[in-house]
Design a protein around this motif. Structure first.
Motif, PDB file in Angstrom:
ATOM      1  N   UNK A  35       1.627  -1.124  -3.378  1.00 22.23           N
ATOM      2  CA  UNK A  35       0.253  -1.414  -3.793  1.00 22.23           C
ATOM      3  C   UNK A  35      -0.335  -0.235  -4.554  1.00 22.23           C
ATOM      4  N   UNK A  36      -0.915  -0.499  -5.723  1.00 25.81           N
ATOM      5  CA  UNK A  36      -1.449   0.581  -6.543  1.00 25.81           C
ATOM      6  C   UNK A  36      -2.697   1.207  -5.924  1.00 25.81           C
ATOM      7  N   UNK A  37      -3.387   0.476  -5.065  1.00 24.67           N
ATOM      8  CA  UNK A  37      -4.577   1.039  -4.426  1.00 24.67           C
ATOM      9  C   UNK A  37      -4.301   1.548  -3.009  1.00 24.67           C
ATOM     10  N   UNK A  38      -3.034   1.772  -2.688  1.00 22.92           N
ATOM     11  CA  UNK A  38      -2.662   2.356  -1.400  1.00 22.92           C
ATOM     12  C   UNK A  38      -3.334   3.725  -1.257  1.00 22.92           C
ATOM     13  N   UNK A  39      -4.028   3.989  -0.147  1.00 22.75           N
ATOM     14  CA  UNK A  39      -4.743   5.272   0.026  1.00 22.75           C
ATOM     15  C   UNK A  39      -3.828   6.492   0.110  1.00 22.75           C
ATOM     16  N   UNK A  40      -2.533   6.279   0.318  1.00 18.69           N
ATOM     17  CA  UNK A  40      -1.616   7.417   0.411  1.00 18.69           C
ATOM     18  C   UNK A  40      -1.029   7.806  -0.952  1.00 18.69           C
ATOM     19  N   UNK A  41      -1.556   7.238  -2.035  1.00 20.31           N
ATOM     20  CA  UNK A  41      -1.069   7.495  -3.397  1.00 20.31           C
ATOM     21  C   UNK A  41      -0.917   8.989  -3.656  1.00 20.31           C
ATOM     22  N   UNK A  42      -1.983   9.752  -3.454  1.00 17.72           N
ATOM     23  CA  UNK A  42      -1.960  11.177  -3.786  1.00 17.72           C
ATOM     24  C   UNK A  42      -0.951  11.946  -2.936  1.00 17.72           C
TER      25      UNK A  42
END
Length: 227
Positions: A192-199
């Protein structure tokens, strides 16, 4: 606009008619409607195939960059340095709202896949804004990568010029489930592109690959080198 960016960079010029016709085919295949176009804001030229072809191939007084506004949208296509740009700084970026991307995710991923396979970019990515990076500045240049984004295409040439090979442990985190590329490596950071663990995950993968592949970044200009 909470935006998603599909960015494509090339080592070769793109100003000839072949590439313009291929982009018009992209518009038709993926049902992308263009409203107004222009070399500068405000955009005043109504889109037509012939006008687009002329702007792409002839430029404006040796200026080969222009903008296409997507119809009925705040999104746009920014086309830059089609001719005589520095190697790696030739290309284009589709900028769309996150809502548009999520509503038509399969379409935009197929577009990304097709351009990477048929156009031969040096590197490409699908990314979204990351709050932790909004104040960062990067060293200039066009032969490295700024960040590990949500979906990444790194050509064999890009890996070669930076003397980088992708560590085996990186592959364990790769969510990409498409067909393998012959001339490059595709890495998808998460489903998911809006996953909060992106960074956090992006920083972890950067550390695995190593610093030689990425531009140095900082909030302090004095710590960076510029061309």
């Amino acid at each position: 606009m909470r935006e998603v960016r599909l960015s494509f960079n090339f080592f070769h010029d793109l100003e000839n008619e072949k590439w313009a016709l291929q982009m018009l085919n992209i518009f038709e295949t993926f049902q992308i409607e263009i409203g107004k176009m222009g070399f500068y804001e405000p955009l005043r030229t109504e889109f037509s195939n012939d006008t687009f072809l002329k702007m792409w191939t002839e430029g404006n007084d040796d200026f080969y960059s222009f903008i296409c506004r997507l119809k009925n949208s705040k999104g746009y296509l920014n086309i830059h340095n089609l001719k005589d740009g520095l190697p790696g700084n030739v290309g284009f970026v589709f900028v769309i709202s996150k809502t548009t991307f999520l509503n038509e995710k399969d379409k935009w991923i197929r577009l990304f896949d097709r351009i990477c396979r048929e156009w031969g970019p040096f590197q490409a990515s699908i990314s979204r804004r990351i709050e932790e990076r909004e104040d960062l500045m990067y060293e200039t240049g066009f032969s490295k990568v700024k960040e590990v984004e949500w979906l990444n295409y790194w050509s064999d040439e890009l890996l070669y010029v930076n003397s980088v090979s992708i560590p085996n442990e990186v592959e364990d985190y790769n969510c990409y489930d498409g067909v393998a590329f012959n001339k490059g490596y595709v890495f998808q950071l998460m489903n998911l592109i809006d996953d909060p663990s992106y960074y956090q995950l992006s920083e972890m993968i950067k550390a695995m690959i190593g610093p030689n592949f990425f531009y140095k970044c900082s909030e302090d200009l004095d710590l960076l080198d510029f061309l």
